[in-house]
Design a protein around this motif. Structure first.
Motif, PDB file in Angstrom:
ATOM      1  N   VAL A 160      53.742  40.848  44.633  1.00 31.44           N
ATOM      2  CA  VAL A 160      52.810  41.937  44.381  1.00 31.44           C
ATOM      3  C   VAL A 160      53.396  43.233  44.920  1.00 31.44           C
ATOM      4  O   VAL A 160      53.902  43.273  46.045  1.00 31.44           O
ATOM      5  CB  VAL A 160      51.437  41.675  45.047  1.00 31.44           C
ATOM      6  CG1 VAL A 160      50.436  42.771  44.672  1.00 31.44           C
ATOM      7  CG2 VAL A 160      50.913  40.305  44.669  1.00 31.44           C
ATOM      8  N   ARG A 161      53.338  44.272  44.122  1.00 32.96           N
ATOM      9  CA  ARG A 161      53.772  45.586  44.585  1.00 32.96           C
ATOM     10  C   ARG A 161      52.556  46.446  44.898  1.00 32.96           C
ATOM     11  O   ARG A 161      51.641  46.588  44.077  1.00 32.96           O
ATOM     12  CB  ARG A 161      54.645  46.286  43.554  1.00 32.96           C
ATOM     13  CG  ARG A 161      54.905  47.768  43.869  1.00 32.96           C
ATOM     14  CD  ARG A 161      56.148  48.294  43.216  1.00 32.96           C
ATOM     15  NE  ARG A 161      57.347  47.691  43.807  1.00 32.96           N
ATOM     16  CZ  ARG A 161      58.589  48.074  43.511  1.00 32.96           C
ATOM     17  NH1 ARG A 161      58.791  49.045  42.630  1.00 32.96           N
ATOM     18  NH2 ARG A 161      59.620  47.494  44.077  1.00 32.96           N
ATOM     19  N   PHE A 162      52.546  47.010  46.105  1.00 27.79           N
ATOM     20  CA  PHE A 162      51.500  47.931  46.535  1.00 27.79           C
ATOM     21  C   PHE A 162      52.084  49.343  46.617  1.00 27.79           C
ATOM     22  O   PHE A 162      53.175  49.539  47.161  1.00 27.79           O
ATOM     23  CB  PHE A 162      50.960  47.539  47.911  1.00 27.79           C
ATOM     24  CG  PHE A 162      50.089  46.315  47.900  1.00 27.79           C
ATOM     25  CD1 PHE A 162      48.708  46.418  47.764  1.00 27.79           C
ATOM     26  CD2 PHE A 162      50.644  45.050  48.015  1.00 27.79           C
ATOM     27  CE1 PHE A 162      47.907  45.289  47.742  1.00 27.79           C
ATOM     28  CE2 PHE A 162      49.853  43.913  48.000  1.00 27.79           C
ATOM     29  CZ  PHE A 162      48.477  44.030  47.863  1.00 27.79           C
ATOM     30  N   ALA A 169      46.020  51.728  50.057  1.00 28.23           N
ATOM     31  CA  ALA A 169      46.663  51.179  48.860  1.00 28.23           C
ATOM     32  C   ALA A 169      46.023  51.808  47.627  1.00 28.23           C
ATOM     33  O   ALA A 169      44.848  51.554  47.316  1.00 28.23           O
ATOM     34  CB  ALA A 169      46.506  49.665  48.831  1.00 28.23           C
ATOM     35  N   ALA A 172      47.922  48.293  43.063  1.00 29.82           N
ATOM     36  CA  ALA A 172      48.685  47.064  43.285  1.00 29.82           C
ATOM     37  C   ALA A 172      48.763  46.299  41.973  1.00 29.82           C
ATOM     38  O   ALA A 172      47.826  46.312  41.177  1.00 29.82           O
ATOM     39  CB  ALA A 172      48.030  46.196  44.358  1.00 29.82           C
ATOM     40  N   MET A 245      42.715  43.205  46.093  1.00 27.41           N
ATOM     41  CA  MET A 245      43.894  43.475  46.906  1.00 27.41           C
ATOM     42  C   MET A 245      43.935  42.699  48.221  1.00 27.41           C
ATOM     43  O   MET A 245      45.007  42.200  48.606  1.00 27.41           O
ATOM     44  CB  MET A 245      44.004  44.979  47.174  1.00 27.41           C
ATOM     45  CG  MET A 245      44.318  45.799  45.932  1.00 27.41           C
ATOM     46  SD  MET A 245      44.525  47.561  46.335  1.00 27.41           S
ATOM     47  CE  MET A 245      44.646  48.256  44.681  1.00 27.41           C
ATOM     48  N   GLY A 250      47.138  42.627  50.763  1.00 24.63           N
ATOM     49  CA  GLY A 250      46.930  44.062  50.923  1.00 24.63           C
ATOM     50  C   GLY A 250      46.999  44.521  52.368  1.00 24.63           C
ATOM     51  O   GLY A 250      47.623  45.547  52.666  1.00 24.63           O
ATOM     52  N   ALA A 253      50.571  44.755  53.618  1.00 26.40           N
ATOM     53  CA  ALA A 253      51.270  45.940  53.125  1.00 26.40           C
ATOM     54  C   ALA A 253      50.919  47.174  53.953  1.00 26.40           C
ATOM     55  O   ALA A 253      51.795  47.967  54.315  1.00 26.40           O
ATOM     56  CB  ALA A 253      50.944  46.166  51.653  1.00 26.40           C
ATOM     57  N   SER A 266      56.393  52.190  48.106  1.00 26.81           N
ATOM     58  CA  SER A 266      56.039  50.992  47.348  1.00 26.81           C
ATOM     59  C   SER A 266      56.482  49.797  48.185  1.00 26.81           C
ATOM     60  O   SER A 266      57.618  49.762  48.672  1.00 26.81           O
ATOM     61  CB  SER A 266      56.704  50.993  45.971  1.00 26.81           C
ATOM     62  OG  SER A 266      58.108  50.994  46.080  1.00 26.81           O
ATOM     63  N   ASP A 268      56.653  45.591  48.501  1.00 24.50           N
ATOM     64  CA  ASP A 268      56.607  44.313  47.800  1.00 24.50           C
ATOM     65  C   ASP A 268      56.224  43.202  48.770  1.00 24.50           C
ATOM     66  O   ASP A 268      56.895  42.998  49.795  1.00 24.50           O
ATOM     67  CB  ASP A 268      57.958  43.999  47.160  1.00 24.50           C
ATOM     68  CG  ASP A 268      58.278  44.928  46.003  1.00 24.50           C
ATOM     69  OD1 ASP A 268      57.323  45.467  45.404  1.00 24.50           O
ATOM     70  OD2 ASP A 268      59.474  45.121  45.704  1.00 24.50           O
TER      71      ASP A 268
END
Length: 311
Positions: A160-162, A169, A172, A245, A250, A253, A266, A268
């Motif tokens: 997952v990319r935030f 955030a 995502a 998220m 989340g 991140a 960003s 990951d």
């Protein structure tokens, strides 16, 4: 000439500046942007719009250093060990040790991932399981980069990319890798040719042994045809709702951003064996692939960050 790979990033900045009477100059083929309003002058370079400190930027973009900082803060991250090329290794004895690399390979029977220590393009990233593959990957990377990072290969369930801005955030998405469904007749190689774009077929061929590529998956069996999760390697982004998220790492991140003291990044996050870990952090927020699918969303994120730049 504007770099094609930066088209969405640059066009968003120019649109933002035009709407707010901010003078904008694009230099160095699109790599440098100078924004001026009254006595205020701001710079963007690469995909970094200037919110992050020099230290935060450098640590985030150094995969080995980033993993070390996160580990020291008690944040779970995939370890990345630094190895230097010949120009730098003379300053740190043993930092180019092939024996140390081979020891890592012996300690991780599922293989290693070898990649440039700095960079975000997803290029020159190799999964290796043999000495020959390792030596080839190291040679190719160090021919183009001064250093590399080696991490253990892990089976990632979800990546997952935030996009994080000031501990929040904004967006995502899950990266879904390309797959093929077996029909009991055609080989994985043939199925991949039907499923994957032509420019990805060489990558797929490099990732699997001939025996695997020539095997015939049973009818109805789903096969992932690329171990990489990069959007540039064929993965598709699936946007998460804000309420989803927390269930996809989340909080991790956000904790990573705080530990690095980075404002805009960003990040990951990967799920391995039921647990979430930080894979990488990028100080330059590149959203070109996502921008082709959700341009309004990308424009909103860059505009929100630029509001902070000119606050």
């Amino acid at each position: 000439m504007v770099l094609i790979s930066q088209r969405i990033f640059l066009e968003t900045i120019k649109k933002y500046c035009l709407a707010r009477s901010i003078a904008v100059e694009v230099r160095s083929g699109g790599w440098l942007v100078i924004m001026t309003k009254g006595g205020t002058r701001r710079l963007a370079i690469g995909y970094d719009i200037g919110l992050n400190s020099a230290v935060a930027h450098q640590v985030a973009n150094d995969k080995s250093a980033c993993a070390e900082v996160l580990a020291s803060a008690g944040i779970s991250a995939i370890p990345h060990r630094l190895f230097l090329g010949s120009k730098l290794s003379k300053h740190i004895p043993g930092s180019d040790s092939l024996d140390a690399m081979l020891l890592l390979l012996a300690q991780h029977p599922h293989g290693l991932v070898v990649k440039p220590n700095e960079g975000t393009s997803g290029e020159l990233v190799f999964r290796v399981t043999t000495r020959t593959q390792l030596e080839t990957a190291v040679a190719r990377i160090l021919a183009a980069h001064p250093s590399l990072a080696i991490s253990p290969y892990v089976e990632i369930k979800d990546e997952v990319r935030f996009i994080v801005l000031d501990d929040c955030a904004l967006l995502a998405y899950v990266k879904l890798r390309p797959t093929a469904v077996g029909d009991g007749v055609h080989s994985l190689r043939e199925l991949a040719h039907k499923t994957a774009p032509a420019d990805l077929l060489k990558t797929i061929t490099d990732d699997f042994s001939p025996a695997v590529l020539d095997s015939i998956p049973p009818k109805g069996e789903l096969r992932i045809i690329n171990w990489r999760h990069n959007l540039d390697s064929g993965a598709e982004p699936v946007l998460l709702k804000h309420k989803e998220m927390p269930h996809f790492g989340g909080a991790l991140a956000i904790n990573a951003a705080q530990a690095l003291r980075i404002r805009f990044a960003s990040i990951d996050v990967v799920q391995v064996d039921g647990s979430w870990h930080i894979l990488e952090v990028n100080s330059g927020v590149k959203m070109e692939a996502l921008g082709k699918r959700a341009p309004d969303l990308v424009e909103m994120i860059y505009s929100t960050a630029l509001d902070k730049v000119f606050a």
